[in-house]
Scaffold this motif. Structure first.
Motif, PDB file in Angstrom:
ATOM      1  N   LEU A   1     -15.910  96.970 -14.681  1.00  0.00           N
ATOM      2  CA  LEU A   1     -17.298  96.601 -14.395  1.00  0.00           C
ATOM      3  C   LEU A   1     -18.162  97.853 -14.475  1.00  0.00           C
ATOM      4  N   SER A   2     -18.617  98.210 -15.673  1.00  0.00           N
ATOM      5  CA  SER A   2     -19.370  99.451 -15.823  1.00  0.00           C
ATOM      6  C   SER A   2     -20.482  99.289 -16.845  1.00  0.00           C
ATOM      7  N   ALA A   3     -21.421 100.252 -16.814  1.00  0.00           N
ATOM      8  CA  ALA A   3     -22.485 100.249 -17.816  1.00  0.00           C
ATOM      9  C   ALA A   3     -21.895 100.521 -19.201  1.00  0.00           C
ATOM     10  N   THR A   4     -20.783 101.261 -19.241  1.00  0.00           N
ATOM     11  CA  THR A   4     -20.136 101.568 -20.527  1.00  0.00           C
ATOM     12  C   THR A   4     -19.742 100.291 -21.252  1.00  0.00           C
ATOM     13  N   LEU A   5     -19.301  99.287 -20.484  1.00  0.00           N
ATOM     14  CA  LEU A   5     -18.908  98.010 -21.088  1.00  0.00           C
ATOM     15  C   LEU A   5     -20.091  97.391 -21.830  1.00  0.00           C
ATOM     16  N   VAL A   6     -21.254  97.361 -21.174  1.00  0.00           N
ATOM     17  CA  VAL A   6     -22.437  96.761 -21.808  1.00  0.00           C
ATOM     18  C   VAL A   6     -22.825  97.565 -23.045  1.00  0.00           C
ATOM     19  N   VAL A   7     -22.802  98.907 -22.911  1.00  0.00           N
ATOM     20  CA  VAL A   7     -23.141  99.764 -24.059  1.00  0.00           C
ATOM     21  C   VAL A   7     -22.182  99.487 -25.218  1.00  0.00           C
ATOM     22  N   ALA A   8     -20.874  99.418 -24.923  1.00  0.00           N
ATOM     23  CA  ALA A   8     -19.881  99.209 -25.984  1.00  0.00           C
ATOM     24  C   ALA A   8     -20.124  97.881 -26.698  1.00  0.00           C
ATOM     25  N   GLY A   9     -20.403  96.829 -25.941  1.00  0.00           N
ATOM     26  CA  GLY A   9     -20.671  95.526 -26.549  1.00  0.00           C
ATOM     27  C   GLY A   9     -21.885  95.574 -27.448  1.00  0.00           C
TER      28      GLY A   9
ATOM     29  N   ILE B   1     -23.832  89.973 -15.911  1.00  0.00           N
ATOM     30  CA  ILE B   1     -22.545  89.417 -15.482  1.00  0.00           C
ATOM     31  C   ILE B   1     -21.643  90.506 -14.896  1.00  0.00           C
ATOM     32  N   VAL B   2     -21.805  91.772 -15.351  1.00  0.00           N
ATOM     33  CA  VAL B   2     -21.029  92.867 -14.773  1.00  0.00           C
ATOM     34  C   VAL B   2     -21.906  93.768 -13.891  1.00  0.00           C
ATOM     35  N   GLY B   3     -23.155  93.332 -13.640  1.00  0.00           N
ATOM     36  CA  GLY B   3     -24.022  94.093 -12.743  1.00  0.00           C
ATOM     37  C   GLY B   3     -24.797  95.201 -13.425  1.00  0.00           C
ATOM     38  N   TYR B   4     -24.709  95.310 -14.760  1.00  0.00           N
ATOM     39  CA  TYR B   4     -25.463  96.332 -15.488  1.00  0.00           C
ATOM     40  C   TYR B   4     -26.289  95.665 -16.585  1.00  0.00           C
TER      41      TYR B   4
ATOM     42  N   ALA C   1     -18.827  86.443 -24.392  1.00  0.00           N
ATOM     43  CA  ALA C   1     -17.406  86.605 -24.705  1.00  0.00           C
ATOM     44  C   ALA C   1     -17.098  88.047 -25.090  1.00  0.00           C
ATOM     45  N   MET C   2     -18.022  88.672 -25.822  1.00  0.00           N
ATOM     46  CA  MET C   2     -17.813  90.062 -26.244  1.00  0.00           C
ATOM     47  C   MET C   2     -17.691  90.978 -25.032  1.00  0.00           C
ATOM     48  N   PHE C   3     -18.634  90.838 -24.082  1.00  0.00           N
ATOM     49  CA  PHE C   3     -18.580  91.656 -22.872  1.00  0.00           C
ATOM     50  C   PHE C   3     -17.279  91.387 -22.115  1.00  0.00           C
ATOM     51  N   SER C   4     -16.868  90.115 -22.061  1.00  0.00           N
ATOM     52  CA  SER C   4     -15.655  89.754 -21.315  1.00  0.00           C
ATOM     53  C   SER C   4     -14.407  90.330 -21.961  1.00  0.00           C
ATOM     54  N   LEU C   5     -14.385  90.350 -23.304  1.00  0.00           N
ATOM     55  CA  LEU C   5     -13.214  90.893 -24.005  1.00  0.00           C
ATOM     56  C   LEU C   5     -13.086  92.392 -23.759  1.00  0.00           C
ATOM     57  N   LEU C   6     -14.213  93.054 -23.465  1.00  0.00           N
ATOM     58  CA  LEU C   6     -14.173  94.499 -23.236  1.00  0.00           C
ATOM     59  C   LEU C   6     -13.850  94.832 -21.777  1.00  0.00           C
ATOM     60  N   LEU C   7     -13.786  93.800 -20.919  1.00  0.00           N
ATOM     61  CA  LEU C   7     -13.565  94.039 -19.487  1.00  0.00           C
ATOM     62  C   LEU C   7     -12.283  94.817 -19.191  1.00  0.00           C
ATOM     63  N   PRO C   8     -11.127  94.459 -19.812  1.00  0.00           N
ATOM     64  CA  PRO C   8      -9.905  95.225 -19.513  1.00  0.00           C
ATOM     65  C   PRO C   8     -10.040  96.696 -19.889  1.00  0.00           C
ATOM     66  N   ALA C   9     -10.822  97.000 -20.936  1.00  0.00           N
ATOM     67  CA  ALA C   9     -10.932  98.382 -21.398  1.00  0.00           C
ATOM     68  C   ALA C   9     -11.897  99.199 -20.543  1.00  0.00           C
ATOM     69  N   TYR C  10     -13.010  98.593 -20.118  1.00  0.00           N
ATOM     70  CA  TYR C  10     -14.055  99.392 -19.468  1.00  0.00           C
ATOM     71  C   TYR C  10     -14.315  99.018 -18.009  1.00  0.00           C
TER      72      TYR C  10
ATOM     73  N   HIS D   1     -32.520  99.327 -18.232  1.00  0.00           N
ATOM     74  CA  HIS D   1     -32.626  98.539 -19.462  1.00  0.00           C
ATOM     75  C   HIS D   1     -32.820  99.455 -20.673  1.00  0.00           C
ATOM     76  N   LEU D   2     -33.769 100.398 -20.537  1.00  0.00           N
ATOM     77  CA  LEU D   2     -34.072 101.308 -21.646  1.00  0.00           C
ATOM     78  C   LEU D   2     -32.893 102.230 -21.942  1.00  0.00           C
ATOM     79  N   GLN D   3     -32.269 102.759 -20.872  1.00  0.00           N
ATOM     80  CA  GLN D   3     -31.133 103.674 -21.074  1.00  0.00           C
ATOM     81  C   GLN D   3     -30.017 102.987 -21.856  1.00  0.00           C
ATOM     82  N   ILE D   4     -29.617 101.795 -21.395  1.00  0.00           N
ATOM     83  CA  ILE D   4     -28.507 101.093 -22.047  1.00  0.00           C
ATOM     84  C   ILE D   4     -28.844 100.806 -23.509  1.00  0.00           C
ATOM     85  N   THR D   5     -30.085 100.322 -23.755  1.00  0.00           N
ATOM     86  CA  THR D   5     -30.487 100.004 -25.125  1.00  0.00           C
ATOM     87  C   THR D   5     -30.451 101.244 -26.011  1.00  0.00           C
ATOM     88  N   LEU D   6     -31.082 102.328 -25.521  1.00  0.00           N
ATOM     89  CA  LEU D   6     -31.197 103.538 -26.329  1.00  0.00           C
ATOM     90  C   LEU D   6     -29.830 104.115 -26.672  1.00  0.00           C
ATOM     91  N   VAL D   7     -28.974 104.248 -25.649  1.00  0.00           N
ATOM     92  CA  VAL D   7     -27.650 104.831 -25.878  1.00  0.00           C
ATOM     93  C   VAL D   7     -26.872 103.979 -26.886  1.00  0.00           C
TER      94      VAL D   7
END
Lengths: 234, 225
Positions: free
Chosen positions: A99-107, A178-181, A88-97, A42-48
């Protein structure tokens, strides 16, 4: 899930896990490593996410301030981004990233960016014209004016934006489940599917605690960085 | 690009629009949830905010409740409510969670709007012999209207977003297309659902924007000053 410790044939243990209580000390002691892992994620994703957003937001706000015509499109874009619901934001990023932590960070970067750009821009705009002229009269060039006069004066507004962005990010990470991260959101999600009350409540409370702690930390940091705002008040 | 065309194909397939899991049904659910919860939230928040604003009491509560709301994850509240006895009543947890998250912006903006009314105007109204109720309804509330409507707009957008997350906790609405897409590991369906949700949210925001432009000058955002 709460019955993992049951031995076949033996009578079920009558502890708070077996009773599926909301508040359960047994849960805290037996699943401590799961909770710690979730908090760390949780902290890593938020901080990054907030750090990346800050690095992008400052130049964007400066550009929007310097060239007036850029402010309109920048603010319009941030409003559109902020209106899109997180799921919806996380879902729109799904094709690009994927199922990854990067997707959550990008959103989260996109949301934090919005809040930060608006606040930094408001702070830069609030710098009095007299102050700018005084600095110019003292021979300050545009870069020195920006770095030593305008940005410091915009700091209180920027810190207010950073606090809102961080608190929002802490809360939004949970949707990443929703993507496991999703950090603690993962525990809430799995707790929902297994009807595990202690896990859901513990993870939820930890989320709020992290948000409040981050807010207070940034409040303190803001006070240390802008001693002049306190001097003028008292 | 492949995903985008696949998502477009998913959206334009008429089979995906009909039935209980179809787009029309989910869209109607989303709309009904948003509108019903917005009305309930306004009925709860606005009278409280107007009276508190008129009396000038409870300011710290009205202003800070928005900050508290931000720190509490929507998803956590939805799941917590789902696990309470309330969870047995279909959309019950969703409605309660939606209202909980729509009330803070309504309360804060209406309160700030009421306190922002020029004190001279209020004094003049009192001098004309108006009662407290008359001042509240005929002077303060109309002058606070721009801020009240800003609160309604923020609450509406918040409701659309929260109703989407409700799908994660089994609620209805457009979010279900996304969650179903994840369960089926169908990226086109996930993206198609996300596009529908994003468009829905932008349309709601756009409608408020248009209403604001069409409104008479005194009810507009920067009037009142």
């Amino acid at each position: 899930m709460p019955h993992l410790t049951a031995v076949p044939g033996a009578p079920p243990p009558d502890d708070c896990l077996a009773r599926n209580d909301w508040i359960c000390g047994e849960y805290l002691s037996t699943r401590r490593h799961i909770l710690v892992d979730a908090v760390v994620q949780h902290l890593q994703i938020t901080l990054v996410a907030v750090a990346i957003a800050l690095v992008i937001a400052v130049p964007l706000a400066v550009v929007a301030r310097r060239w007036g015509w850029a402010a309109g499109p920048v603010l319009a874009l941030t409003t559109v981004l902020y209106t899109i619901p997180s799921l919806a934001m996380f879902s729109l990023l799904l094709p690009a990233y994927g199922l990854s932590a990067t997707l959550v960070v990008a959103g989260l970067v996109l949301y934090s960016l919005t809040l930060l750009v608006r606040n930094i821009l408001a702070g830069l705009r609030a710098v009095p014209e007299e102050t700018r002229q005084a600095a110019r009269g003292m021979g300050y060039g545009p870069v020195r004016l920006l770095l030593t006069v305008e940005l410091p004066l915009a700091l209180p507004a920027a810190m207010a934006g950073l606090r809102i962005a961080t608190v929002s990010a802490v809360s939004l990470v949970t949707v990443g489940a929703i993507v496991g991260y999703g950090g603690l959101g993962n525990l809430i999600y799995s707790g929902m599917n297994t009807y595990f009350k202690a896990q859901v409540l513990t993870a939820s409370v930890l989320c709020v605690v992290i948000a409040i702690a981050a807010d207070l930390l940034l409040l303190g940091a803001g006070r240390l960085l802008t001693p002049w705002t306190r001097a003028s008040r008292g | 690009m492949k995903t985008l065309t696949d998502a477009w194909d998913w959206l334009t397939d008429s089979a995906h629009w009909a039935g209980d899991d179809g787009i029309w049904h989910r869209l109607t659910q989303h709309l009904v949830l948003t509108v019903v919860c917005l009305v309930i939230s306004c009925l709860i928040a606005l009278p409280v905010a107007l009276v508190l604003g008129h009396l000038g009491k409870g300011g710290a509560l009205a202003v800070n409740i928005s900050n508290v709301g931000r720190a509490v994850p929507t998803f956590a509240v939805l799941v917590l409510l789902l696990l309470t006895p309330l969870g047995q009543y279909g959309e019950g947890p969703t409605v309660v969670a939606l209202v909980l998250f729509a009330v803070p912006p309504l309360l804060t903006n209406a309160y700030v709007g009421m306190r922002g009314v020029d004190r001279e105007v209020v004094r003049a109204a009192r001098g004309m012999g108006m009662t407290g109720r008359q001042m509240l309804l005929r002077v303060e509330a109309p002058l606070a209207l721009p801020m009240i409507l800003t609160g309604v707009r923020i609450a509406a957008v918040q409701l659309v977003a929260t109703a989407t997350i409700a799908a994660l906790a089994g609620g209805g609405g457009l979010g279900r297309i996304i969650t179903a897409g994840f369960n089926l590991a169908s990226t086109p369906q996930v993206v198609a659902g996300a596009v529908l949700v994003a468009v829905f949210a932008l349309v709601v925001e756009g409608l408020f924007e248009i209403a604001e432009r069409l409104a008479p000058a005194w009810a507009r955002g920067r009037a009142g000053g």
